[in-house]
Design a protein around this motif. Structure first.
Motif, PDB file in Angstrom:
ATOM      1  N   GLU A 130       0.831  -1.209   0.000  1.00 16.27           N
ATOM      2  CA  GLU A 130       0.000   0.000   0.000  1.00 16.27           C
ATOM      3  C   GLU A 130       0.863   1.256   0.000  1.00 16.27           C
ATOM      4  O   GLU A 130       0.536   2.245  -0.681  1.00 16.27           O
ATOM      5  N   LEU A 131       1.962   1.234   0.737  1.00 19.04           N
ATOM      6  CA  LEU A 131       2.869   2.372   0.739  1.00 19.04           C
ATOM      7  C   LEU A 131       3.492   2.573  -0.645  1.00 19.04           C
ATOM      8  O   LEU A 131       3.584   3.702  -1.132  1.00 19.04           O
ATOM      9  N   ASP A 132       3.925   1.472  -1.258  1.00 20.19           N
ATOM     10  CA  ASP A 132       4.519   1.555  -2.597  1.00 20.19           C
ATOM     11  C   ASP A 132       3.516   2.138  -3.595  1.00 20.19           C
ATOM     12  O   ASP A 132       3.867   2.958  -4.451  1.00 20.19           O
ATOM     13  N   ALA A 133       2.260   1.715  -3.466  1.00 18.83           N
ATOM     14  CA  ALA A 133       1.229   2.195  -4.381  1.00 18.83           C
ATOM     15  C   ALA A 133       0.982   3.690  -4.193  1.00 18.83           C
ATOM     16  O   ALA A 133       0.811   4.438  -5.165  1.00 18.83           O
ATOM     17  N   CYS A 134       0.978   4.149  -2.958  1.00 21.91           N
ATOM     18  CA  CYS A 134       0.777   5.581  -2.676  1.00 21.91           C
ATOM     19  C   CYS A 134       1.937   6.417  -3.197  1.00 21.91           C
ATOM     20  O   CYS A 134       1.744   7.516  -3.728  1.00 21.91           O
ATOM     21  N   LEU A 135       3.166   5.904  -3.032  1.00 24.40           N
ATOM     22  CA  LEU A 135       4.349   6.649  -3.456  1.00 24.40           C
ATOM     23  C   LEU A 135       4.579   6.550  -4.949  1.00 24.40           C
ATOM     24  O   LEU A 135       5.167   7.453  -5.558  1.00 24.40           O
ATOM     25  N   GLY A 136       4.132   5.459  -5.548  1.00 20.99           N
ATOM     26  CA  GLY A 136       4.370   5.241  -6.969  1.00 20.99           C
ATOM     27  C   GLY A 136       5.710   4.610  -7.249  1.00 20.99           C
ATOM     28  O   GLY A 136       6.130   4.500  -8.407  1.00 20.99           O
ATOM     29  N   GLU A 137       6.408   4.197  -6.213  1.00 19.85           N
ATOM     30  CA  GLU A 137       7.704   3.523  -6.317  1.00 19.85           C
ATOM     31  C   GLU A 137       7.986   2.827  -4.992  1.00 19.85           C
ATOM     32  O   GLU A 137       7.153   2.844  -4.087  1.00 19.85           O
ATOM     33  N   ASP A 138       9.150   2.199  -4.893  1.00 22.22           N
ATOM     34  CA  ASP A 138       9.494   1.474  -3.677  1.00 22.22           C
ATOM     35  C   ASP A 138       9.621   2.430  -2.494  1.00 22.22           C
ATOM     36  O   ASP A 138      10.365   3.408  -2.551  1.00 22.22           O
ATOM     37  N   PHE A 139       8.881   2.167  -1.426  1.00 18.92           N
ATOM     38  CA  PHE A 139       8.982   2.944  -0.195  1.00 18.92           C
ATOM     39  C   PHE A 139      10.002   2.241   0.694  1.00 18.92           C
ATOM     40  O   PHE A 139       9.727   1.169   1.224  1.00 18.92           O
ATOM     41  N   GLN A 140      11.158   2.833   0.851  1.00 16.11           N
ATOM     42  CA  GLN A 140      12.229   2.186   1.606  1.00 16.11           C
ATOM     43  C   GLN A 140      11.999   2.345   3.095  1.00 16.11           C
ATOM     44  O   GLN A 140      12.004   3.457   3.631  1.00 16.11           O
ATOM     45  N   LEU A 141      11.813   1.228   3.779  1.00 19.02           N
ATOM     46  CA  LEU A 141      11.600   1.226   5.218  1.00 19.02           C
ATOM     47  C   LEU A 141      12.910   0.995   5.960  1.00 19.02           C
ATOM     48  O   LEU A 141      13.934   0.682   5.348  1.00 19.02           O
ATOM     49  N   ALA A 142      12.883   1.142   7.278  1.00 24.01           N
ATOM     50  CA  ALA A 142      14.043   0.817   8.109  1.00 24.01           C
ATOM     51  C   ALA A 142      14.189  -0.693   8.199  1.00 24.01           C
ATOM     52  O   ALA A 142      13.253  -1.456   7.923  1.00 24.01           O
ATOM     53  N   ARG A 143      15.367  -1.132   8.591  1.00 22.22           N
ATOM     54  CA  ARG A 143      15.623  -2.558   8.740  1.00 22.22           C
ATOM     55  C   ARG A 143      14.888  -3.112   9.947  1.00 22.22           C
ATOM     56  O   ARG A 143      14.451  -2.376  10.822  1.00 22.22           O
ATOM     57  N   GLY A 144      14.793  -4.436  10.026  1.00 24.33           N
ATOM     58  CA  GLY A 144      14.107  -5.081  11.134  1.00 24.33           C
ATOM     59  C   GLY A 144      14.914  -5.029  12.420  1.00 24.33           C
ATOM     60  O   GLY A 144      16.084  -4.623  12.436  1.00 24.33           O
TER      61      GLY A 144
END
Length: 236
Positions: free
Chosen positions: A95-109
Motif C-alpha cells: 500500500e505504501l509503494d502504491a501511494c508513493l508510486g515507487e518502492d517505499f524504503q523502510l528501516a531494517r528489522g
C-alpha cells in the motif's frame, strides 16, 4: 548500540555551525509538508496507541547509513512511523509503494529484543559523583557513547519518571519507570586536553549510572546533617 545519530566527538565533520537563538523564534517547519510528519507521528503514537516515542527513535536508528544521511529530519520521522505501522500490521508495504508510486524504503528489522533496567537502588542526590556505565548495548539505548565510562556530578533529579528506553524502545510495555538526572561533565574529561574549557550537561536515565565512592580522609566523619540539604533540594 552506537546509533548512527550518536556523533558527539566524532571526527571528520568539520566545525558545526551554531548561532544563539535566545531572543528570536525561527520557524519550526521549513517546508509545507513537514508538519504532516509530526501529525502522522502523534496520530499513530498517541491517538492510535501503536507505538511509543522510543520505538520511533529506534526505528529511525534502524535505517541504513545511506538511507539515514540522505534523509532530512522530517523524512526520518515519516520513514520511522511508516516502518512501525507496517510492523504493527496497520498498513502494508504494498500500500505504501502504491501511494508513493515507487518502492517505499523502510528501516531494517529488529536486531535485538532489548533489555530490562538494572535492579532499583536508592536514588542519587544533588552533588553526588557518578560514573556512566561502560556498556555496549545491542539495540536502542539513550546513553550517548561519548559519556560512556566517564565521571560527572548530579545537578538535578526529575520528579517525573519515564519507561526505561532500552526496554520500551523494543515494544516491551513492562519497562521499569525511572527518573532521569542532569549530569555535568568536564569537557576535557570527555574529549581530552585539546578541547576547550567548559562543562557539558547530559540527561541520563538512572539505570545508566553508578555511584562513585568518595574517599574519606583520616579523621573525617561523614555527617548526616551535612547531607540533609542536598536531599531536600533533589527534586527542586
Amino acid at each position: 548500540m552506537d546509533g548512527i545519530h550518536d556523533l558527539g566527538g566524532v571526527q571528520g565533520f568539520g566545525k558545526v555551525p551554531h548561532t544563539k537563538n535566545s531572543l528570536t523564534y525561527k520557524p519550526i517547519f521549513h517546508e509545507d509538508w513537514e508538519h504532516l510528519a509530526y501529525s502522522l507521528l502523534f496520530l499513530a503514537a498517541d491517538h492510535m496507541k501503536q507505538f511509543s516515542v522510543d520505538e520511533l527513535r529506534h526505528a529511525i536508528e534502524r535505517m541504513g547509513a545511506r538511507h539515514y544521511f540522505g534523509a532530512s529530519y522530517y523524512d526520518r520521522i515519516v520513514i520511522g512511523t511508516a516502518t512501525l505501522l507496517v510492523e504493527q500490521g496497520v498498513i502494508s508495504k504494498e500500500e505504501l509503494d502504491a501511494c508513493l508510486g515507487e518502492d517505499f524504503q523502510l528501516a531494517r528489522g529488529y536486531s535485538s529484543p532489548g533489555r530490562p533496567a538494572p535492579p532499583e537502588r536508592p536514588p542519587f542526590e544533588i552533588g553526588d559523583r557518578v560514573k556512566v556505565r561502560e556498556e555496549f548495548v545491542a539495540g536502542h539505548i539513550r546513553m550517548p557513547a561519548y559519556v560512556r565510562g566517564k565521571e560527572g556530578k548530579i545537578l538535578h533529579r526529575t520528579s517525573v519518571k519515564w519507561p526505561f528506553p532500552d526496554t520500551i524502545g523494543h515494544g516491551d510495555k513492562s519497562a521499569q519507570m525511572q527518573s532521569t538526572y542532569h549530569v555535568e561533565f568536564d569537557v576535557k574529561d570527555l574529549w581530552g586536553s585539546a578541547a576547550d574549557d567548559g562543562t557539558v550537561v547530559v540527561d541520563l536515565f538512572e539505570g545508566y549510572l553508578d555511584r562513585v565512592a568518595v574517599a574519606v580522609k583520616d579523621g573525617d566523619i561523614p555527617s548526616k546533617q551535612a547531607a540533609k540539604p542536598a536531599k531536600e533540594t533533589a527534586l527542586a
